[in-house]
Design a protein around this motif. Structure first.
Motif, PDB file in Angstrom:
ATOM      1  N   LEU A   1       0.808  -1.213   0.000  1.00  0.00           N
ATOM      2  CA  LEU A   1       0.000   0.000   0.000  1.00  0.00           C
ATOM      3  C   LEU A   1       0.844   1.266   0.000  1.00  0.00           C
ATOM      4  O   LEU A   1       0.292   2.368  -0.017  1.00  0.00           O
ATOM      5  N   ARG A   2       2.166   1.098   0.074  1.00  0.00           N
ATOM      6  CA  ARG A   2       3.103   2.234   0.086  1.00  0.00           C
ATOM      7  C   ARG A   2       2.742   3.220   1.197  1.00  0.00           C
ATOM      8  O   ARG A   2       2.699   4.425   1.008  1.00  0.00           O
ATOM      9  N   ASN A   3       2.485   2.672   2.364  1.00  0.00           N
ATOM     10  CA  ASN A   3       2.096   3.473   3.519  1.00  0.00           C
ATOM     11  C   ASN A   3       2.848   2.958   4.737  1.00  0.00           C
ATOM     12  O   ASN A   3       2.632   1.821   5.166  1.00  0.00           O
TER      13      ASN A   3
ATOM     14  N   ASP B   1     -13.590  -1.826  -1.706  1.00  0.00           N
ATOM     15  CA  ASP B   1     -12.477  -1.516  -2.594  1.00  0.00           C
ATOM     16  C   ASP B   1     -12.878  -1.697  -4.060  1.00  0.00           C
ATOM     17  O   ASP B   1     -12.528  -0.897  -4.916  1.00  0.00           O
ATOM     18  N   ARG B   2     -13.610  -2.766  -4.338  1.00  0.00           N
ATOM     19  CA  ARG B   2     -14.056  -3.002  -5.713  1.00  0.00           C
ATOM     20  C   ARG B   2     -15.037  -1.911  -6.170  1.00  0.00           C
ATOM     21  O   ARG B   2     -14.984  -1.461  -7.325  1.00  0.00           O
ATOM     22  N   LEU B   3     -15.892  -1.477  -5.277  1.00  0.00           N
ATOM     23  CA  LEU B   3     -16.889  -0.471  -5.647  1.00  0.00           C
ATOM     24  C   LEU B   3     -16.261   0.884  -5.950  1.00  0.00           C
ATOM     25  O   LEU B   3     -16.779   1.639  -6.791  1.00  0.00           O
ATOM     26  N   VAL B   4     -15.139   1.193  -5.267  1.00  0.00           N
ATOM     27  CA  VAL B   4     -14.557   2.529  -5.438  1.00  0.00           C
ATOM     28  C   VAL B   4     -13.341   2.524  -6.356  1.00  0.00           C
ATOM     29  O   VAL B   4     -12.671   3.539  -6.494  1.00  0.00           O
ATOM     30  N   GLY B   5     -13.011   1.370  -6.963  1.00  0.00           N
ATOM     31  CA  GLY B   5     -11.994   1.433  -8.011  1.00  0.00           C
ATOM     32  C   GLY B   5     -10.739   0.634  -7.802  1.00  0.00           C
ATOM     33  O   GLY B   5      -9.913   0.550  -8.688  1.00  0.00           O
ATOM     34  N   GLY B   6     -10.530   0.032  -6.622  1.00  0.00           N
ATOM     35  CA  GLY B   6      -9.397  -0.877  -6.435  1.00  0.00           C
ATOM     36  C   GLY B   6      -8.038  -0.235  -6.493  1.00  0.00           C
ATOM     37  O   GLY B   6      -7.201  -0.605  -7.296  1.00  0.00           O
ATOM     38  N   HIS B   7      -7.758   0.748  -5.654  1.00  0.00           N
ATOM     39  CA  HIS B   7      -6.444   1.397  -5.573  1.00  0.00           C
ATOM     40  C   HIS B   7      -5.924   1.265  -4.150  1.00  0.00           C
ATOM     41  O   HIS B   7      -6.711   1.091  -3.207  1.00  0.00           O
ATOM     42  N   GLY B   8      -4.604   1.356  -3.982  1.00  0.00           N
ATOM     43  CA  GLY B   8      -4.014   1.165  -2.662  1.00  0.00           C
ATOM     44  C   GLY B   8      -4.586   2.083  -1.604  1.00  0.00           C
ATOM     45  O   GLY B   8      -4.921   1.656  -0.492  1.00  0.00           O
TER      46      GLY B   8
END
Length: 366
Positions: A110-112, A164-171
């Protein structure tokens, strides 16, 4: 003149490989040393508790049960070591290793740097599942507290994946979905405690929610060890992809990595191993947040080195935190989650201060 003469010697092409060789040697020595310390720590932790048991007694019990010796040992000491303290120390080691590796994966994926295994809402979901079984008796005859926690953790992770799938699947979206899931299941847990708990039930469940290794047995050791070993093996096989994720999804994609598939695989692996560990030990915080940073400081960011080192450091850390929690207020044990927070918060603050000092030094020398 002596300084000028020394400069070519540093750059003559023969001294340059020394730093990489030192780095490779350090990357091998640190996890090996940590494993040796882990073995010593497990033996030492097994001697600690209300009843005195010497290291010699621990050795005799271990060699007897492994079939190497047949040394006479008191029945009470054999039971304390083999049935109580040793399984507890080994489960603590598995929990520390698994949560540490999960934290390292999520921080890279997630680069966090603040990501940890509970950012996916798994801990809150496990708490809700445990509370529903403990207070309402839903499936209690079949599941038990740990089974309810495991199912709750899976439901929470499924909720995160759906969001996550509903909003676009980004980290970044995964983290936000995890925050939403955490708040939702925390609210459900609080509602169940407020509406249905009595004093006896709430004490047992709340103790578990704070993290507890009381009553673990050898079947818990086997379950946790299998989950951690399999997860570590899968993640090591994907170590080079994880190295690429550090530079962003676009760079990883240009290197031929199927970003969506690898991210989904590693998220599922992280969620499953965390769900198993949380179902056995309860909510144990700060392990997955702090230990990956300590491992990076020792061996650098390459995941072939980082993951084994994080696992070893996490195992040693949890063994000693559990031992300290067991004897601090003996005979009443302190919840192990409280111990990890008391140790983890100062350690994390120290890491933050060290990082801030490095940043200031870099700006000053630029």
């Amino acid at each position: 003149m002596s300084t000028l003469r020394s400069l070519p010697a540093r750059g003559n092409g023969r001294a340059a490989p020394r730093a990489p060789r030192r780095g490779r040697a350090r990357a091998v020595l640190v996890p090996v040393a940590a494993l040796v310390v882990l073995v010593v720590s497990v033996v030492a932790a097994t001697t600690l508790g209300p009843a005195d048991v010497s290291a010699v007694n621990v050795r005799d019990v271990l060699t007897n049960h492994l079939g190497f010796t047949d040394i006479p040992v008191r029945v009470s000491e054999d039971a304390i070591v083999w049935n109580e303290r040793l399984p507890r120390a080994l489960v603590a080691a598995c929990v520390g290793a698994g949560l540490g590796v999960s934290g390292a994966i999520l921080q890279s994926l997630l680069r966090n740097p603040l990501a940890d295994p509970f950012v996916l809402g798994i801990s809150s979901g496990a708490s809700t599942g445990a509370v529903l079984v403990g207070f309402l008796g839903l499936g209690a005859g079949v599941l038990g507290l740990s089974g309810g926690a495991f199912l709750g953790a899976l439901v929470a992770f499924g909720t995160v994946l759906l969001l996550d799938r509903l909003v676009g699947g980004h980290g970044d979206r995964v983290i936000l979905a995890g925050v939403a899931s955490t708040q939702l299941f925390s609210a459900l847990t609080s509602l169940a405690i407020f509406a249905f708990a009595d004093s006896d039930e709430s004490r047992g469940v709340l103790f578990w929610l704070l993290g507890s290794l009381e009553g673990v047995r050898w079947d818990d050791v086997v379950l946790c060890a299998v989950a951690v070993v399999l997860a570590l093996a899968v993640c090591l096989l994907r170590a080079r992809e994880l190295d690429a994720f550090a530079f962003g999804d676009a760079v990883a994609a240009t290197l031929g990595i199927d970003v969506a598939r690898v991210r989904a695989l590693l998220l599922v692996v992280t969620a499953l191993v965390t769900a198993v560990l949380v179902s056995v030990a309860g909510a144990v915080g700060f392990v997955g947040l702090v230990l990956p940073h300590a491992a990076r400081f020792l061996v650098g960011p390459l995941h072939t080195r980082l993951l084994p080192t994080t696992a070893a450091l996490g195992a040693v850390f949890m063994v000693w935190v559990d031992a300290g929690s067991r004897v601090a207020f003996a005979p009443t044990p302190l919840p192990v989650g409280v111990g990890t927070a008391l140790v983890g918060v100062p350690a994390f603050v120290a890491l933050l201060l060290r990082g801030s000092a490095r940043s200031r030094f870099a700006r000053g020398t630029a």
